[in-house]
Design a protein around this motif. Structure first.
Motif, PDB file in Angstrom:
ATOM      1  N   GLN A 186      -6.641   3.116   5.185  1.00  0.00           N
ATOM      2  CA  GLN A 186      -7.615   3.442   5.430  1.00  0.00           C
ATOM      3  C   GLN A 186      -8.520   3.145   6.885  1.00  0.00           C
ATOM      4  N   HIS A 187      -8.544   1.468   6.156  1.00  0.00           N
ATOM      5  CA  HIS A 187      -8.967   0.908   7.322  1.00  0.00           C
ATOM      6  C   HIS A 187      -8.620   0.437   8.923  1.00  0.00           C
ATOM      7  N   LEU A 188      -7.266   1.210   8.537  1.00  0.00           N
ATOM      8  CA  LEU A 188      -6.758   1.032  10.083  1.00  0.00           C
ATOM      9  C   LEU A 188      -6.873   2.242  10.292  1.00  0.00           C
ATOM     10  N   PHE A 189      -6.274   3.247   9.702  1.00  0.00           N
ATOM     11  CA  PHE A 189      -7.359   4.320  10.631  1.00  0.00           C
ATOM     12  C   PHE A 189      -8.119   4.533  10.796  1.00  0.00           C
TER      13      PHE A 189
ATOM     14  N   ASP B  43      -7.238   9.103  -1.941  1.00  0.00           N
ATOM     15  CA  ASP B  43      -6.680   9.142  -3.834  1.00  0.00           C
ATOM     16  C   ASP B  43      -5.852   7.353  -3.562  1.00  0.00           C
ATOM     17  N   TRP B  44      -4.915   7.304  -2.442  1.00  0.00           N
ATOM     18  CA  TRP B  44      -4.284   5.998  -3.112  1.00  0.00           C
ATOM     19  C   TRP B  44      -5.211   5.190  -2.622  1.00  0.00           C
ATOM     20  N   ALA B  45      -5.972   5.389  -1.622  1.00  0.00           N
ATOM     21  CA  ALA B  45      -7.201   4.022  -1.310  1.00  0.00           C
ATOM     22  C   ALA B  45      -7.854   3.642  -2.415  1.00  0.00           C
ATOM     23  N   HIS B  46      -8.079   4.780  -2.703  1.00  0.00           N
ATOM     24  CA  HIS B  46      -9.210   4.577  -4.415  1.00  0.00           C
ATOM     25  C   HIS B  46      -8.689   3.287  -5.433  1.00  0.00           C
ATOM     26  N   PRO B  47      -7.381   3.394  -5.612  1.00  0.00           N
ATOM     27  CA  PRO B  47      -7.798   1.830  -6.398  1.00  0.00           C
ATOM     28  C   PRO B  47      -6.078   1.013  -5.995  1.00  0.00           C
TER      29      PRO B  47
ATOM     30  N   SER C 261      -8.569  10.498   7.199  1.00  0.00           N
ATOM     31  CA  SER C 261      -8.326   9.098   6.517  1.00  0.00           C
ATOM     32  C   SER C 261      -8.952   9.598   5.561  1.00  0.00           C
ATOM     33  N   VAL C 262     -10.079  10.363   5.030  1.00  0.00           N
ATOM     34  CA  VAL C 262     -11.012   9.895   3.569  1.00  0.00           C
ATOM     35  C   VAL C 262     -10.866  11.358   3.414  1.00  0.00           C
ATOM     36  N   LEU C 263      -9.783  12.685   2.928  1.00  0.00           N
ATOM     37  CA  LEU C 263      -9.239  12.996   2.395  1.00  0.00           C
ATOM     38  C   LEU C 263      -7.962  12.961   1.783  1.00  0.00           C
TER      39      LEU C 263
END
Length: 266
Positions: free
Chosen positions: A77-80, A65-69, A58-60
Motif C-alpha cells: 500500500q505504501h508503494l502504491f 484489509d490486507w494492509a491493516h494486520p 490502495s485505500v479500499l
C-alpha cells in the motif's frame, strides 16, 4: 498493529478516494475540451487516469484489509500511495493542462505564486527529497509508525503525506509541468540518485534490524516488507529516471527544429 476502524476512516475515504476521483473528472474534462485543437497527449491521460485508480484502490478493500494486520500488505500500500501513484499523476502533466485551460491572467497568477521565495524553497528538489525520503525514515525508524496504528489522525496524515510528498518530489526533479527557477538537470539528477540511495539504505536497515519496532509482526514478515520496499523502490526510481531522460531527449530532439526556424526567419 491492530486498531479498530482506523483504516475505514471517513477522512481517508474523502481525501484519497473522493478527491482523486473528482480531480480525475476535472482532468478528463479539460483534456477532452482541448483535444480538438491542440490534442492533449493520450499517454498523459492514461498515466493520470491509471495512477488515480491505483491510489483509490490502495485505500479500499481488499488491499486496505490486507494492509491493516499485515506489514507486507502495508508496504505494498505504501508503494502504491507513496511511489507509483503520485508519479503517474505528475507525468500526466496536470499543471500544464490547467494552464492551457484557464485564462492567461490566471496563468500569470499561478506562475507568480511559484516564483515567491517560500514556494521556491518548498519545491526545490533537495527540500522535496527531504520531505519524501526523510519522512519515510521518520515513520519507519522511530515510534511514529506504532503511533499511526493507534491514532486515526496520524494514520490519515501519514497516508496523505505519502501521496503529497512523493508528488512534490517527482514534480521537482522530473515533472513535465512548467516551473520557474527549476534547478539545472545535473542538480536534479544528483538529487534523484541520492534519494534512490537513501531509499535503498532504509530498506536494508529495515531488513537487517527489524524496523519498524513496536509491532506484533514476526521478523520474517518485517523482512519481507523490507524487500518489497527495497526492490519496489528501485523500480519506482527507475520510473523517475526514465521520465527525466525522456523529457531531456525530447527537448534535445526539438532543438534542431527550433534553430532551423530561427535561421529561416533570419
Amino acid at each position: 498493529m491492530h486498531h479498530t476502524g482506523v483504516h475505514h476512516s471517513a477522512a481517508l475515504f474523502i481525501l484519497l478516494v473522493i478527491m482523486p476521483a473528482v480531480l480525475l473528472c476535472f482532468y478528463l474534462l479539460a483534456a477532452v475540451r482541448i483535444r480538438g485543437s491542440t490534442r492533449w497527449s493520450a499517454w498523459r491521460i492514461a498515466s493520470f487516469t491509471a495512477d488515480t485508480v491505483l491510489i483509490v484502490v490502495s485505500v479500499l478493500p481488499p488491499l486496505a484489509d490486507w494492509a491493516h494486520p499485515d506489514l507486507r500488505g502495508y508496504m505494498i500500500q505504501h508503494l502504491f500511495l507513496g511511489m507509483f501513484g503520485p508519479r503517474g499523476l505528475v507525468f500526466g502533466a496536470p499543471g500544464a493542462l490547467l494552464m492551457r485551460s484557464v485564462p492567461a491572467k490566471m496563468t500569470r497568477v499561478i506562475m507568480n505564486i511559484l516564483r515567491t521565495r517560500p514556494v521556491r524553497f518548498l519545491i526545490h528538489p533537495f527540500t522535496a527529497a527531504f520531505f519524501d525520503i526523510g519522512g519515510m525514515y521518520l515513520i519507519y525508524l522511530t515510534p511514529l509508525f506504532g503511533l499511526t496504528m493507534t491514532s486515526p489522525f496520524l494514520f490519515v496524515f501519514v497516508h496523505v503525506h505519502f501521496v503529497l510528498s512523493d508528488y512534490l518530489f517527482t514534480w521537482s526533479v522530473a515533472g513535465p509541468d512548467p516551473a520557474p527557477h527549476r534547478p539545472s538537470r545535473s542538480v536534479r539528477l544528483m538529487v534523484i540518485f541520492l534519494a534512490t540511495a537513501a531509499h535503498g539504505v532504509l530498506g536494508k536497515l529495515m531488513y537487517g534490524y527489524g524496523y519498524p519496532h513496536g509491532t506484533s509482526a514476526l521478523l520474517g514478515e518485517i523482512q519481507a516488507a523490507a524487500l518489497w520496499m527495497y526492490y519496489g523502490g528501485d523500480f519506482a526510481e527507475l520510473c523517475i529516471i526514465t521520465g527525466f531522460f525522456a523529457a531531456w531527449f525530447r527537448q534535445r530532439s526539438s532543438l534542431p527544429d527550433v534553430m532551423a526556424g530561427k535561421i529561416t526567419h533570419k
